[in-house]
Design a protein around this motif. Structure first.
Motif, PDB file in Angstrom:
ATOM      1  N   GLU A   1       0.823  -1.209   0.000  1.00 47.54           N
ATOM      2  CA  GLU A   1       0.000   0.000   0.000  1.00 47.54           C
ATOM      3  C   GLU A   1       0.859   1.263   0.000  1.00 47.54           C
ATOM      4  O   GLU A   1       0.589   2.212  -0.724  1.00 47.54           O
ATOM      5  CB  GLU A   1      -0.893  -0.035   1.250  1.00 47.54           C
TER       6      GLU A   1
ATOM      7  N   LEU B   1      -7.351  -0.823  -4.604  1.00 47.92           N
ATOM      8  CA  LEU B   1      -7.366  -0.885  -3.146  1.00 47.92           C
ATOM      9  C   LEU B   1      -8.698  -0.410  -2.582  1.00 47.92           C
ATOM     10  O   LEU B   1      -9.196  -0.948  -1.602  1.00 47.92           O
ATOM     11  CB  LEU B   1      -6.238  -0.023  -2.562  1.00 47.92           C
TER      12      LEU B   1
ATOM     13  N   GLU C   1      -4.842   2.623  -6.834  1.00 45.48           N
ATOM     14  CA  GLU C   1      -5.682   3.118  -5.733  1.00 45.48           C
ATOM     15  C   GLU C   1      -7.123   2.664  -5.892  1.00 45.48           C
ATOM     16  O   GLU C   1      -7.804   2.370  -4.917  1.00 45.48           O
ATOM     17  CB  GLU C   1      -5.589   4.652  -5.635  1.00 45.48           C
TER      18      GLU C   1
ATOM     19  N   ARG D   1     -10.708   4.592   2.466  1.00 46.73           N
ATOM     20  CA  ARG D   1      -9.273   4.810   2.253  1.00 46.73           C
ATOM     21  C   ARG D   1      -8.663   5.469   3.456  1.00 46.73           C
ATOM     22  O   ARG D   1      -9.247   6.283   4.074  1.00 46.73           O
ATOM     23  CB  ARG D   1      -9.061   5.719   1.036  1.00 46.73           C
TER      24      ARG D   1
END
Lengths: 108, 229
Positions: B35, B51, B48, B229
Motif C-alpha cells: 500500500e 485498493l 488506488e 481509504r
C-alpha cells in the motif's frame, strides 16, 4: 482472518513450502455468471495432492488438483477454464451454471 | 509465486497493510506492491482504485494486461460492552470472518464464563483501545448504554476513521450523544458517520436478532460502498 469461512490459504502455502513440500497455488482469475467463489480465491495443493481452500464450491477442485500436480512437475504456470456442466465434460463442470478461469502456479 | 514474494505478502497481511500482487498470466511474471508504495507508483490511480474496491481482477497497466490480486487486511470488530447482545454478536461475527474484541471495564460483565474463547478486555476504552489499535479496517460498536464507557470509545473510533461506527440507543439517547460529541469538538459530518440507532431495521427484538441486524449493517457498509481509504 478474512478468508474466514476457513483457513488462511496463503499462510498454509508458505508453511508447506517452507517445510520443503512441493506446492502449487491456484487462484480464480476470472468468473462469469453464478460462479461459486469470487475472483482472487485460492486453493493450495501439495505434490501429494493434499489441498486447502477452494476455487469453486467443490465442483472443479478435483481437476485443478490434478493440473496442479502437473504444474509442480513442469514448474510452468497455466490457466485453466471451466464451464457449465455438459455431457462431455461433466466431471469438471460447474453445476451452478457459471464459468471460471483458474491460474495455477508453482510456489518455488 | 516465488516463496520470497509469498513471505513478503504474508508479512504485509500480518501487519495489516494492504497489498497487491500483479501477475502477467501469459509469462508468469509477478510483482508485489505494498500500500505504501502505491502513492509513488506511475500507475497510482489504477492501483488506488483496486485498493478502494478491494476486489481482485484484470487490469491493464502500462499497456500490459495483468491479473491483480488484492489483499486487504482482515476486518476487526471492536465492541464496547460485554452485554447480552455482544454474547451473540461475538460468535456470529467470527463466522462472518471478523476478528472480534469486546471491551468492558465492568468486571461483572466481562467474564470469561460469559465470553468463552473471545478476546475480552476488562478495561476502560482509553486503556484497551490504543492497544487493540483501531484503524480504517475496523468496525466499532458502542453497546453499554452508559456514556461514561461508550463515549471515550466513540471518540477513539471517530478519530481512527473506523469504516463502521454504530451506537446502541434510541433516537432520543442518540440526540443527547450528538450534543455531547459536539461539545467534545467533533464536527457534524464526523458525528453523522455514527449509525444510530444501530443495525439494519429488520424488526430485531432478541439480543441475537439485534446482533444479526448489526452484523448485516456492518456487511452492507463494507460491501455496498467502496472500501474506506
Amino acid at each position: 482472518m478474512n478468508e474466514a469461512e476457513g483457513d488462511d490459504v496463503l499462510a498454509i502455502a508458505q508453511g508447506w513450502r517452507s517445510e520443503g513440500r512441493e506446492v502449487a497455488l491456484a487462484t480464480v482469475v476470472e468468473t462469469w455468471g453464478s460462479a461459486p467463489r469470487p475472483v482472487g480465491s485460492h486453493l493450495v495443493i501439495d505434490g501429494e495432492g493434499n489441498f486447502m481452500g477452494s476455487v469453486s464450491g467443490g465442483c472443479v477442485e478435483g481437476a485443478v488438483i490434478a493440473e496442479a500436480i502437473d504444474v509442480i512437475g513442469t514448474g510452468q504456470p497455466k490457466t485453466l477454464s471451466f464451464g457449465v456442466a455438459d455431457e462431455t465434460a461433466w466431471e469438471v463442470g460447474l453445476s451452478c451454471g457459471g464459468r471460471i478461469s483458474v491460474y495455477v502456479e508453482p510456489v518455488s | 509465486m516465488r516463496l520470497e514474494l509469498l513471505q513478503r505478502l504474508n508479512e504485509a497481511r500480518a501487519a495489516r497493510e494492504a497489498a497487491i500482487v500483479l501477475t502477467d498470466l501469459a509469462s508468469g511474471g509477478q510483482d508485489l506492491l505494498l500500500e505504501r508504495q502505491v502513492e509513488a507508483h506511475i500507475e497510482r490511480e489504477a492501483l488506488e482504485t483496486l485498493l478502494r474496491n478491494g476486489r481482485s481482477g484484470s487490469v491493464e497497466l502500462g499497456g500490459t494486461a495483468l491479473f491483480a490480486g488484492v489483499y486487504l487486511p482482515p476486518v476487526k470488530l471492536v465492541c464496547i460492552g460485554a452485554v447480552h447482545i455482544s454474547q451473540a454478536l461475538a460468535p456470529m461475527a467470527r463466522l462472518v470472518g471478523l476478528d472480534v474484541t469486546i471491551v468492558d471495564p465492568r468486571e461483572a460483565f466481562a467474564t470469561t464464563e460469559r465470553f468463552q474463547g473471545v478476546d475480552l478486555r476488562a478495561e476502560w476504552p482509553d486503556v484497551a483501545l490504543p492497544e487493540i489499535g483501531l484503524d480504517r479496517w475496523s468496525a466499532f460498536c458502542a453497546l453499554t448504554h452508559d456514556p461514561k464507557i461508550d463515549d471515550p470509545g466513540l471518540h477513539a473510533a471517530l478519530r481512527a476513521g473506523c469504516f463502521y461506527i454504530g451506537a446502541l440507543g434510541s433516537r432520543k439517547t442518540h440526540g443527547r450523544r450528538v450534543e455531547r460529541l459536539t461539545e467534545a469538538g467533533f464536527a457534524a459530518d464526523e458525528i453523522a458517520r455514527i449509525h444510530a440507532p444501530i443495525g439494519l431495521p429488520i424488526g430485531a427484538q432478541s439480543p441475537s436478532e439485534i446482533a444479526l441486524s448489526i452484523l448485516s449493517e456492518i456487511t452492507a457498509v463494507r460491501r455496498l460502498k467502496p472500501q474506506p481509504r
